[in-house]
Design an enzyme around this catalytic site. Structure first.
Site, PDB file in Angstrom:
ATOM      1  N   THR A  78      -3.128 -14.810 -21.669  1.00  0.00           N
ATOM      2  CA  THR A  78      -4.005 -15.945 -21.372  1.00  0.00           C
ATOM      3  C   THR A  78      -4.761 -15.678 -20.084  1.00  0.00           C
ATOM      4  O   THR A  78      -4.204 -15.085 -19.153  1.00  0.00           O
ATOM      5  CB  THR A  78      -3.128 -17.203 -21.148  1.00  0.00           C
ATOM      6  OG1 THR A  78      -2.404 -17.441 -22.340  1.00  0.00           O
ATOM      7  CG2 THR A  78      -3.957 -18.414 -20.764  1.00  0.00           C
ATOM      8  N   ARG A 130      -0.270 -23.055 -34.902  1.00  0.00           N
ATOM      9  CA  ARG A 130       0.655 -22.790 -33.787  1.00  0.00           C
ATOM     10  C   ARG A 130      -0.075 -22.997 -32.457  1.00  0.00           C
ATOM     11  O   ARG A 130      -1.205 -22.543 -32.285  1.00  0.00           O
ATOM     12  CB  ARG A 130       1.175 -21.352 -33.887  1.00  0.00           C
ATOM     13  CG  ARG A 130       2.110 -20.928 -32.747  1.00  0.00           C
ATOM     14  CD  ARG A 130       1.365 -20.193 -31.655  1.00  0.00           C
ATOM     15  NE  ARG A 130       2.247 -19.641 -30.615  1.00  0.00           N
ATOM     16  CZ  ARG A 130       1.812 -19.207 -29.440  1.00  0.00           C
ATOM     17  NH1 ARG A 130       0.523 -19.259 -29.144  1.00  0.00           N
ATOM     18  NH2 ARG A 130       2.650 -18.733 -28.553  1.00  0.00           N
ATOM     19  N   VAL A 131       0.545 -23.677 -31.527  1.00  0.00           N
ATOM     20  CA  VAL A 131      -0.049 -23.888 -30.205  1.00  0.00           C
ATOM     21  C   VAL A 131       0.918 -23.352 -29.156  1.00  0.00           C
ATOM     22  O   VAL A 131       2.129 -23.594 -29.252  1.00  0.00           O
ATOM     23  CB  VAL A 131      -0.326 -25.390 -29.960  1.00  0.00           C
ATOM     24  CG1 VAL A 131      -0.889 -25.613 -28.566  1.00  0.00           C
ATOM     25  CG2 VAL A 131      -1.302 -25.930 -30.999  1.00  0.00           C
ATOM     26  N   GLY A 132       0.387 -22.627 -28.167  1.00  0.00           N
ATOM     27  CA  GLY A 132       1.221 -22.078 -27.105  1.00  0.00           C
ATOM     28  C   GLY A 132       1.244 -22.984 -25.894  1.00  0.00           C
ATOM     29  O   GLY A 132       0.951 -24.183 -25.971  1.00  0.00           O
ATOM     30  N   ASP A 133       1.574 -22.397 -24.752  1.00  0.00           N
ATOM     31  CA  ASP A 133       1.682 -23.171 -23.503  1.00  0.00           C
ATOM     32  C   ASP A 133       0.318 -23.486 -22.885  1.00  0.00           C
ATOM     33  O   ASP A 133       0.203 -24.428 -22.080  1.00  0.00           O
ATOM     34  CB  ASP A 133       2.485 -22.364 -22.474  1.00  0.00           C
ATOM     35  CG  ASP A 133       1.790 -21.037 -22.189  1.00  0.00           C
ATOM     36  OD1 ASP A 133       1.675 -20.215 -23.134  1.00  0.00           O
ATOM     37  OD2 ASP A 133       1.318 -20.836 -21.055  1.00  0.00           O
ATOM     38  N   THR A 155       0.767 -17.020 -18.000  1.00  0.00           N
ATOM     39  CA  THR A 155       0.413 -16.199 -19.150  1.00  0.00           C
ATOM     40  C   THR A 155       1.711 -15.640 -19.696  1.00  0.00           C
ATOM     41  O   THR A 155       2.658 -15.412 -18.946  1.00  0.00           O
ATOM     42  CB  THR A 155      -0.547 -15.059 -18.756  1.00  0.00           C
ATOM     43  OG1 THR A 155      -0.751 -14.222 -19.910  1.00  0.00           O
ATOM     44  CG2 THR A 155      -0.037 -14.204 -17.615  1.00  0.00           C
ATOM     45  N   GLY A 156       1.752 -15.427 -20.994  1.00  0.00           N
ATOM     46  CA  GLY A 156       2.975 -14.880 -21.583  1.00  0.00           C
ATOM     47  C   GLY A 156       3.335 -15.616 -22.843  1.00  0.00           C
ATOM     48  O   GLY A 156       2.497 -16.302 -23.437  1.00  0.00           O
ATOM     49  N   GLY A 209       4.184 -18.271 -25.028  1.00  0.00           N
ATOM     50  CA  GLY A 209       4.101 -19.724 -24.897  1.00  0.00           C
ATOM     51  C   GLY A 209       5.370 -20.448 -25.288  1.00  0.00           C
ATOM     52  O   GLY A 209       5.767 -21.417 -24.648  1.00  0.00           O
TER      53      GLY A 209
END
Ligand code: GLY
Length: 315
Positions: free
Chosen positions: A150, A178-181, A201-202, A204
Site C-alpha cells: 500500500t 475482499r477489503v484490507g486494512d 502497509t502489509g 491487511g
C-alpha cells in the site's frame, strides 16, 4: 515545521511533488493527495491504482482513505473500479457528514456522479501478470495470494495541521469484495494533529487485528517518540500474533509526530521516503533489528537500479 513520510520507494516521486507544495505553505491534505496521486498514476507500480494487480476474477478493485488530523474527518472507498484517483474520491468523501465510507458499486457510482475521472485501470501488463499467475496457481497448486504493498502517507504542514491517506489495489488474487486494512481507520491509517499520524502497509488481514496505526498514535500521545512508538507497536504485536494466532504476515508502519519527527518499524525489508523542512527528500531501507528495534539506512544506488529493472522486467 513541515514534513511528510510515505511507505515504499514507489512514493518517492510523490514526496518530491508534495514537498513543493509544503514549502509553499500548502496544506497537509493537499500534500497527501498529491503524493498518492503520483503513485496511483504510475503504470509500473503493481499494487496501487493504474497498473495495479486484479482480484482472482481479473477485476481491479481498489481501496483508499483520507483523514484530516484537525477535525478527524475520514473518507474512504473500498472495491472501487475504473476511477483514476481513488484517493481524491476518499478525500471528497471526508467532507460528507454521512455516507463517508462507500464500497463496491456504491463507491464507483458516487465517483462517477461527482465527476471524478474514469479510466480503464487494468493495464495489459497487469492482465498478463494475472493470466500467468492463474496458470501457475492451477498447475502447481500454489497459494494464490501474493503482494499487498500500500502507499500510505502522513504529512504535517507549516500551520501544524496533519493529514494521512492510503491507496491500494489490495492483495493480488484476492476474492471479489475482499477489503484490507487500507481504508480502515485505526488499522491502515490514523492522524491527530495534536499528536501525530501513522499509516500501514502489509497483510491487511493481520494489520486489522492490531489496529496498529491507532496504537502508534496512542503511544506517541502518551510520550513515545515516533520511532519508539513504531517499535513497540509493530514488534510487540508481531510477537503476540505469532504466539496466539500461530503466524504473523508481513507488515510495516510509518509515523510522524506534530514536530515532524518520524519513525518506522517493520517485520520484513521495507523502503520508505521522507522529507522535512530540515531533511532533503530521502529514500531509506529498514529491517527489523535486535531487541525490538529497527535498522534504518539510506538506500543504495545498486538497490535502486535493481528495483527499476525488476518493476519493468518483461512478463
Ligand atoms: N495492506 C493492503 C491490503 O492488505 O489490502
Amino acid at each position: 515545521m513541515w514534513g511528510i513520510i510515505a511507505t515504499w520507494r514507489m512514493a518517492h516521486e510523490g514526496i518530491l511533488a508534495a514537498k513543493e507544495l509544503l514549502v509553499k505553505e500548502r496544506s497537509a491534505g493537499d500534500a497527501v493527495e498529491t503524493a498518492i496521486k503520483c503513485v496511483e498514476d504510475y503504470p509500473y507500480y503493481k499494487s496501487v491504482g493504474y497498473g495495479g494487480l486484479p482480484n482472482e476474477e481479473g477485476v481491479l478493485e481498489m481501496d483508499a482513505a483520507f483523514m484530516d488530523g484537525d477535525t478527524f474527518a475520514i473518507g474512504a472507498v473500498a472495491g472501487i473500479v475504473d476511477i483514476k484517483n481513488p484517493i481524491s474520491v476518499a478525500r471528497k468523501l471526508s467532507k460528507e457528514k454521512f455516507n463517508s465510507f462507500r464500497v463496491g458499486a456504491g463507491a464507483t457510482r458516487y465517483a462517477q456522479a461527482e465527476g471524478f475521472e474514469q479510466k480503464e485501470m487494468l493495464t495489459e501488463r497487469a492482465k498478463k501478470i494475472w493470466e500467468k499467475r492463474v496458470e501457475e496457481v492451477a498447475k502447481h497448486q500454489l497459494d494464490p495470494y501474493d503482494g499487498h504493498d500500500t502507499v500510505g502517507v502522513v504529512a504535517l504542514d507549516e500551520l501544524s495541521s496533519m493529514a494521512a491517506g492510503t491507496s491500494s489495489s489490495g492483495l493480488f488474487m484476492k476474492k471479489s469484495g475482499r477489503v484490507g486494512d487500507s481504508p480502515l481507520s485505526g488499522s491502515g491509517f490514523y492522524v491527530d494533529s495534536e499528536i501525530g499520524g501513522a499509516a500501514a502497509t502489509g497483510l491487511g488481514e493481520d494489520l486489522m487485528k492490531g489496529c496498529l496505526s491507532y496504537e502508534i498514535v496512542r503511544l506517541m500521545g502518551s510520550g513515545y517518540s515516533p520511532q519508539d512508538a513504531c517499535d513497540q507497536a509493530v514488534y510487540g504485536f508481531s510477537e503476540k500474533l505469532k504466539k496466539r494466532y500461530g503466524k504473523a504476515g508481513a507488515f510495516s508502519l510509518i509515523a510522524m509526530n506534530k514536530e515532524g519527527q518520524w519513525g518506522v518499524a517493520t517485520n520484513v525489508e521495507f523502503t520508505f521516503s521522507v522529507a522535512t523542512k530540515e531533511t532533503e527528500p530521502t529514500i531509506f531501507i529498514a529491517h527489523p533489528g535486535e531487541n525490538q528495534t529497527t535498522v534504518i539506512e539510506p538506500i543504495t544506488q545498486e538497490w535502486l537500479d535493481a528495483y527499476e529493472k525488476r518493476i519493468k522486467a518483461p512478463i
